[in-house]
Scaffold this motif. Sequence first.
Motif: not given
Length: 170
Positions: A114-118, A120-121, A127-128, A140-142
Motif C-alpha cells: 500500500f505504499g505506507g500507512w494512513g 492508502r490505495f 484495494g484500499r 474485507l472482500e466485498f
Amino acid sequence: MEEGIIFSEKQRFRQWWLWLILFVLNGVFLNGAFKQIFEGKQFGDQPMSNTALLISVFVLLLITFLFVILRLETRINNNGVYVRFYPFHLSFRYFPWESINLAKVRKYSPIMEFGGWGIRFGLITKGRALNVSGNQGLQLEFNNYQKLLIGTHKPEELKQALHILGKDQE
C-alpha cells in the motif's frame, strides 16, 4: 451501533521516529522564527522572509496537530464492521455483513502492498487500506470484489470476534 459491540479498537500514530522528526522540525523552525523575528538574526544562509517563516511554522504546527488527533477506530458487532479514520471520516463507515464475502485477519506489508500507512490505495488487486502502524489487519472482500484492509494492533482479539460471529474463514 453501540449495541452488542464484540470488538472495538482505537489506534493512533505512535511511531517514535515520526514524533522525533516532528519534534526536531518544530524545534528548528520555532527557534529560527524566534531568532529572526524577535532577535533580528537571520535564520540560515539564505533566510526566508518573516512572513514565509511564520507560514512555515504554522503549517508545521498544523501537521503536528493533525498527527496528534488522527485515530483509526474499528468496531464490529452482529450488524457488520464500522470504521473511521478521524478527522477525515467524521462519522463511521458501515459495512454490513451481507455486503462482505470474506473477513479474515492477515499479515501484510504496508510499504510493498500500500505504499505506507494512513488512508492508502494499493495496487488494483490490493484495494484500499486504513492503517496507522504495524503489519496486521482485517482484510474485507466485498460482494462487488472491492477490498479494504483495516489495520489492527489486536489481531488475536479480532480473530476471536470473527469466530464468535461465525465469520472466520481460516
